[in-house]
Design a protein around this motif. Structure first.
Motif, PDB file in Angstrom:
ATOM      1  N   GLU A   1       0.822  -1.207   0.000  1.00 38.78           N
ATOM      2  CA  GLU A   1       0.000   0.000   0.000  1.00 38.78           C
ATOM      3  C   GLU A   1       0.856   1.257   0.000  1.00 38.78           C
ATOM      4  O   GLU A   1       0.427   2.307  -0.486  1.00 38.78           O
ATOM      5  N   ARG A   2       2.077   1.170   0.519  1.00 37.28           N
ATOM      6  CA  ARG A   2       2.954   2.347   0.659  1.00 37.28           C
ATOM      7  C   ARG A   2       4.069   2.368  -0.380  1.00 37.28           C
ATOM      8  O   ARG A   2       5.037   3.113  -0.240  1.00 37.28           O
ATOM      9  N   ASN A   3       3.946   1.538  -1.402  1.00 39.76           N
ATOM     10  CA  ASN A   3       4.888   1.512  -2.525  1.00 39.76           C
ATOM     11  C   ASN A   3       6.297   1.070  -2.108  1.00 39.76           C
ATOM     12  O   ASN A   3       7.266   1.348  -2.806  1.00 39.76           O
ATOM     13  N   LEU A   4       6.418   0.382  -0.990  1.00 42.16           N
ATOM     14  CA  LEU A   4       7.729  -0.144  -0.604  1.00 42.16           C
ATOM     15  C   LEU A   4       8.038  -1.459  -1.324  1.00 42.16           C
ATOM     16  O   LEU A   4       9.193  -1.863  -1.403  1.00 42.16           O
ATOM     17  N   ILE A   5       7.016  -2.143  -1.826  1.00 38.80           N
ATOM     18  CA  ILE A   5       7.198  -3.336  -2.646  1.00 38.80           C
ATOM     19  C   ILE A   5       6.284  -3.213  -3.867  1.00 38.80           C
ATOM     20  O   ILE A   5       5.401  -2.361  -3.910  1.00 38.80           O
ATOM     21  N   ASP A   6       6.505  -4.099  -4.857  1.00 43.13           N
ATOM     22  CA  ASP A   6       5.717  -4.054  -6.089  1.00 43.13           C
ATOM     23  C   ASP A   6       4.625  -5.110  -6.150  1.00 43.13           C
ATOM     24  O   ASP A   6       3.646  -4.936  -6.868  1.00 43.13           O
ATOM     25  N   GLN A   7       4.817  -6.205  -5.427  1.00 43.18           N
ATOM     26  CA  GLN A   7       3.897  -7.322  -5.579  1.00 43.18           C
ATOM     27  C   GLN A   7       3.962  -8.212  -4.343  1.00 43.18           C
ATOM     28  O   GLN A   7       5.021  -8.373  -3.738  1.00 43.18           O
ATOM     29  N   VAL A   8       2.828  -8.797  -3.963  1.00 44.18           N
ATOM     30  CA  VAL A   8       2.807  -9.811  -2.921  1.00 44.18           C
ATOM     31  C   VAL A   8       2.984 -11.169  -3.590  1.00 44.18           C
ATOM     32  O   VAL A   8       2.200 -11.535  -4.475  1.00 44.18           O
ATOM     33  N   GLY A   9       4.017 -11.872  -3.182  1.00 46.31           N
ATOM     34  CA  GLY A   9       4.299 -13.162  -3.794  1.00 46.31           C
ATOM     35  C   GLY A   9       5.538 -13.784  -3.197  1.00 46.31           C
ATOM     36  O   GLY A   9       6.370 -13.103  -2.585  1.00 46.31           O
ATOM     37  N   GLY A  10       5.685 -15.094  -3.381  1.00 47.36           N
ATOM     38  CA  GLY A  10       6.827 -15.834  -2.846  1.00 47.36           C
ATOM     39  C   GLY A  10       7.968 -15.918  -3.834  1.00 47.36           C
ATOM     40  O   GLY A  10       8.031 -15.171  -4.821  1.00 47.36           O
ATOM     41  N   MET A  11       8.871 -16.870  -3.580  1.00 45.78           N
ATOM     42  CA  MET A  11      10.074 -16.959  -4.396  1.00 45.78           C
ATOM     43  C   MET A  11       9.760 -17.441  -5.815  1.00 45.78           C
ATOM     44  O   MET A  11      10.394 -17.016  -6.776  1.00 45.78           O
ATOM     45  N   ASP A  12       8.791 -18.331  -5.970  1.00 49.71           N
ATOM     46  CA  ASP A  12       8.411 -18.766  -7.314  1.00 49.71           C
ATOM     47  C   ASP A  12       7.926 -17.588  -8.142  1.00 49.71           C
ATOM     48  O   ASP A  12       8.263 -17.458  -9.326  1.00 49.71           O
ATOM     49  N   ALA A  13       7.126 -16.731  -7.519  1.00 48.80           N
ATOM     50  CA  ALA A  13       6.646 -15.541  -8.226  1.00 48.80           C
ATOM     51  C   ALA A  13       7.801 -14.615  -8.584  1.00 48.80           C
ATOM     52  O   ALA A  13       7.786 -13.955  -9.642  1.00 48.80           O
ATOM     53  N   ALA A  14       8.825 -14.572  -7.733  1.00 52.18           N
ATOM     54  CA  ALA A  14       9.998 -13.739  -8.012  1.00 52.18           C
ATOM     55  C   ALA A  14      10.742 -14.258  -9.233  1.00 52.18           C
ATOM     56  O   ALA A  14      11.204 -13.472 -10.081  1.00 52.18           O
ATOM     57  N   PHE A  15      10.878 -15.578  -9.350  1.00 51.92           N
ATOM     58  CA  PHE A  15      11.538 -16.151 -10.527  1.00 51.92           C
ATOM     59  C   PHE A  15      10.716 -15.892 -11.789  1.00 51.92           C
ATOM     60  O   PHE A  15      11.266 -15.584 -12.854  1.00 51.92           O
ATOM     61  N   GLU A  16       9.397 -16.013 -11.671  1.00 52.25           N
ATOM     62  CA  GLU A  16       8.530 -15.720 -12.805  1.00 52.25           C
ATOM     63  C   GLU A  16       8.722 -14.275 -13.273  1.00 52.25           C
ATOM     64  O   GLU A  16       8.816 -13.995 -14.471  1.00 52.25           O
ATOM     65  N   ARG A  17       8.777 -13.372 -12.318  1.00 53.54           N
ATOM     66  CA  ARG A  17       8.928 -11.959 -12.662  1.00 53.54           C
ATOM     67  C   ARG A  17      10.304 -11.686 -13.257  1.00 53.54           C
ATOM     68  O   ARG A  17      10.431 -10.911 -14.224  1.00 53.54           O
ATOM     69  N   ALA A  18      11.344 -12.312 -12.693  1.00 51.20           N
ATOM     70  CA  ALA A  18      12.694 -12.134 -13.230  1.00 51.20           C
ATOM     71  C   ALA A  18      12.769 -12.646 -14.663  1.00 51.20           C
ATOM     72  O   ALA A  18      13.408 -12.018 -15.533  1.00 51.20           O
ATOM     73  N   ALA A  19      12.117 -13.790 -14.925  1.00 50.98           N
ATOM     74  CA  ALA A  19      12.106 -14.336 -16.280  1.00 50.98           C
ATOM     75  C   ALA A  19      11.354 -13.423 -17.233  1.00 50.98           C
ATOM     76  O   ALA A  19      11.765 -13.198 -18.384  1.00 50.98           O
ATOM     77  N   GLU A  20      10.260 -12.856 -16.753  1.00 50.31           N
ATOM     78  CA  GLU A  20       9.459 -11.963 -17.595  1.00 50.31           C
ATOM     79  C   GLU A  20      10.240 -10.708 -17.963  1.00 50.31           C
ATOM     80  O   GLU A  20      10.247 -10.277 -19.128  1.00 50.31           O
TER      81      GLU A  20
END
Length: 638
Positions: free
Chosen positions: A545-564
């Motif tokens: 809510e305060r723009n300190l992070i971009d997305q709620v998600g675990g490590m799998d989601a982080a790999f997906e985002r890195a690949a994207e």
């Protein structure tokens, strides 16, 4: 004939006696020296024999064949005392010496890997959760394992859990089972969540110990135990919504897993005395009647119930532990192939690097590779990822922060990697606060779990002095100095007013730097960052809510985002981690003989000695500024 006077006779007789005495003393000294050298020689020989014996034992143990997975096996998940994402470096000799006595650890990534593989293995018929050794864990780690258990259940295989009694964290894991059994004399009690500290101000006052503190941020609570007798109202007010959110998430997940109404779960957790008074039943019966467990069984009855579930004609089913099953799985050599995203559309394959930061961050060269996240080790891993040309990097953070200097070295290493055009995704685990956020702020994307503790944007410095205590007993410090301000920060001599001003200026400068790093990394105005900083902590949901992070998600989601971001359709993960050289391994190298020490049988429990040293060694050095979140060190363990 002239007679010798009696006195002269005595003198003549005394001289040879003195010579004999001196000779006797000399012989005793020589014997002592000889015995000492003989003792040293024998001791060295014995040590060498013991080392050779250890080599023999290691060779035999490491040479064991991989465990066999039989048809119809029950996979047993029995987590050790603590859950970690980065296993401690271990020495095989110490494993053999201390196995079973140190605090054990279970790597949650290994558990997830095993559960995913076992779900597709026809030889595995059931998963059994035996959580009785687990001492505590943060909610994020428990949720990661819980999601893997849910994946396992989708294969249609049963999941059961049993324990004599359940603590709060143990029950959270057990709640994912299809069937929960508990001993009739057991109990299930919830203790709730808490942020609490011990406060030492009154004791320090009595001991006449001054704790000089310089901080930037009204919510930087790490220093309060030394300046107050209780938690400040400001910090309490900031913690209350966090406690409320996390406790609510815990109770909600229990209700979902057990198909119970949230109000029923909340009443059981918060008002057990009323339930006992109303029902006049024992704890086990209340847990059964309220739907939190399915059966009350003794251990032998439980074993028979497992046979009944399996519809097995055997007297007992074959069982294999998570650790043994991991050993039986194909060796991955640290390279994990991830699911393809869109390979059919002509996307390319690549490699995503993984670097983990676990524990407090300090710039101490002798803790390289330790749980403390020694910055030199992490910087080497980041630079190695850059040299190997990874397509993207995931930085997994589970840290309350630490030294500003050490955190800055890690941030600069990440910036060097980013300058090469390599996308960086920060993935937050249970805690990524203060220095942990410092190193994440400039990542291309930041992901965190809902229950992650992050933020704590603030810094402080601290030094205790005993000048008042020494003055009480007449000890003072004085001397001649090159200038009035030449004195240094000294725990014995105390802190001068000019010293204090310099330290506060240093802290203010570090805080401004922290704000600017976050401002640039998150594309925010400095004033907007300052409004949510000041040392205040946030959960993952609040941080989003305060723009300190971009997305709620675990490590799998982080790999997906890195690949994207890097345009990868399929990828493999290469983790950069320490290959720690121990004294024992150096000895083996010197002898020209190397023993295989990768067997899980030799990677069991030894980490408590490392952990104690890691936690006690650094504390807070004078003239160091720290971005450290003290309440985050516990990570709100259940």
């Amino acid at each position: 004939m002239t007679e010798t006077p009696p006195e002269e006779n005595i003198a003549v007789e005394a001289k040879p006696r003195e010579r004999r005495d001196r000779t006797k003393v000399l012989r005793q000294v020589l014997r002592a020296i000889s015995a000492t050298f003989r003792f040293i020689r024998v001791s060295i020989a014995n040590i060498l024999i013991i080392l050779l014996l250890f080599i023999f034992i290691v060779a035999i143990s490491s040479g064991d064949p991989a465990p066999e997975v039989q048809e119809g096996s029950v996979l047993v998940f029995e987590p050790k005392q603590s859950l970690v994402e980065k296993s401690s470096s271990t020495d095989p000799v110490m494993d053999l010496l201390l196995s079973g006595y140190g605090v054990g650890e279970t790597n949650i990534n290994d558990v997830v890997k095993v559960l995913r593989h076992a779900a597709t293995d026809d030889r595995i018929a059931m998963l059994e959760i035996r959580p009785h050794q687990l001492l505590g864990a943060n909610l994020v780690h428990l949720e990661i394992i819980g999601e893997a258990i849910d994946e396992f259940k989708k294969s249609g295989k049963a999941v059961v859990s049993y324990s004599n009694l359940f603590t709060q964290s143990q029950y959270f894991l057990a709640s994912y089972a299809d069937r929960i059994a508990m001993h009739p004399l057991g109990d299930l009690l919830f203790s709730g969540f808490a942020f609490e500290n011990q406060y030492f101000y009154g004791l320090l006052e009595k001991l006449r110990v001054n704790v000089h503190i310089w901080r930037a941020g009204d919510f930087k609570s790490a220093v309060e135990p030394f300046t107050r007798d209780s938690m400040s109202p400001e910090v309490k007010a900031s913690y209350e919504p966090i406690i409320g959110q996390l406790w609510g998430a815990y109770l909600t997940k229990i209700g979902e897993n057990r198909e119970l109404e949230l109000n029923q779960v909340r009443t059981y957790a918060n008002d057990m005395p009323s339930l006992v008074e109303a029902t006049n039943e024992d704890f086990a019966s209340i847990a059964l009647n309220q739907g939190f467990v399915d059966e009350l069984l003794g251990s032998e009855q439980y074993k028979q119930s497992v046979l009944d579930d399996l519809e097995s004609s055997r007297s007992k089913p074959p069982r294999i532990s998570i650790e043994d099953y991991l050993e039986a799985m194909p060796f991955s050599s640290g390279v994990v192939t991830r699911t393809s995203r869109d390979e059919a559309n002509g996307g390319r394959s690549g490699t995503i690097g993984l670097v983990k930061v676990q524990g407090a961050i300090f710039d101490l060269p002798f803790v390289e590779g330790a749980d403390m996240g020694g910055n030199s080790s992490i910087v080497k891993h980041i630079d190695a990822a850059g040299r190997s040309g990874v397509d993207a990097l995931v930085l997994r953070i589970d840290s309350p922060g630490g030294s500003v200097f050490a955190s800055e070295q890690i941030r600069l290493a990440l910036r060097r990697l980013s300058a090469k055009g390599t996308p960086i995704v920060a993935s937050m685990s249970g805690t990524a606060a203060s220095g942990g956020y410092w190193i994440a702020a400039e990542a291309d994307e930041i992901l965190a779990s809902s229950s992650t503790i992050t933020g704590s944007i603030g810094v402080f410095a601290m030094i205790p002095t005993v000048d008042k205590a020494l003055a009480e007993v007449g000890v003072h410090t004085d001397g001649v100095y090159s200038s009035e301000k030449a004195r240094r920060l000294d725990p014995i001599a105390g802190v001068s007013e000019s010293d204090s001003k310099l330290m506060q200026a240093m802290v203010n400068s570090s805080y401004r730097r922290f704000l600017n790093i976050v401002s640039e990394g998150r594309n925010m105005e400095v004033a907007d960052v300052e409004a949510i900083a000041g040392g205040r902590i946030w959960t993952g949901d609040q941080a989003l809510e305060r723009n300190l992070i971009d997305q709620v998600g675990g490590m799998d989601a982080a790999f997906e985002r890195a690949a994207e971001i890097s345009g990868l359709a399929s990828w493999r993960v290469r983790e950069y981690k320490d290959a720690k050289e121990t004294l024992f391994s150096r000895f083996l190298s010197a002898t020209g003989w190397e023993a295989p020490i990768s067997s899980p049988r030799l990677r069991q429990l030894l980490n408590e000695s490392h952990r104690i040293v890691d936690e006690v060694l650094p504390q807070f050095e004078p003239r160091r500024v720290y971005a450290f979140c003290e309440p985050c060190t516990s990570g709100l363990s259940l």
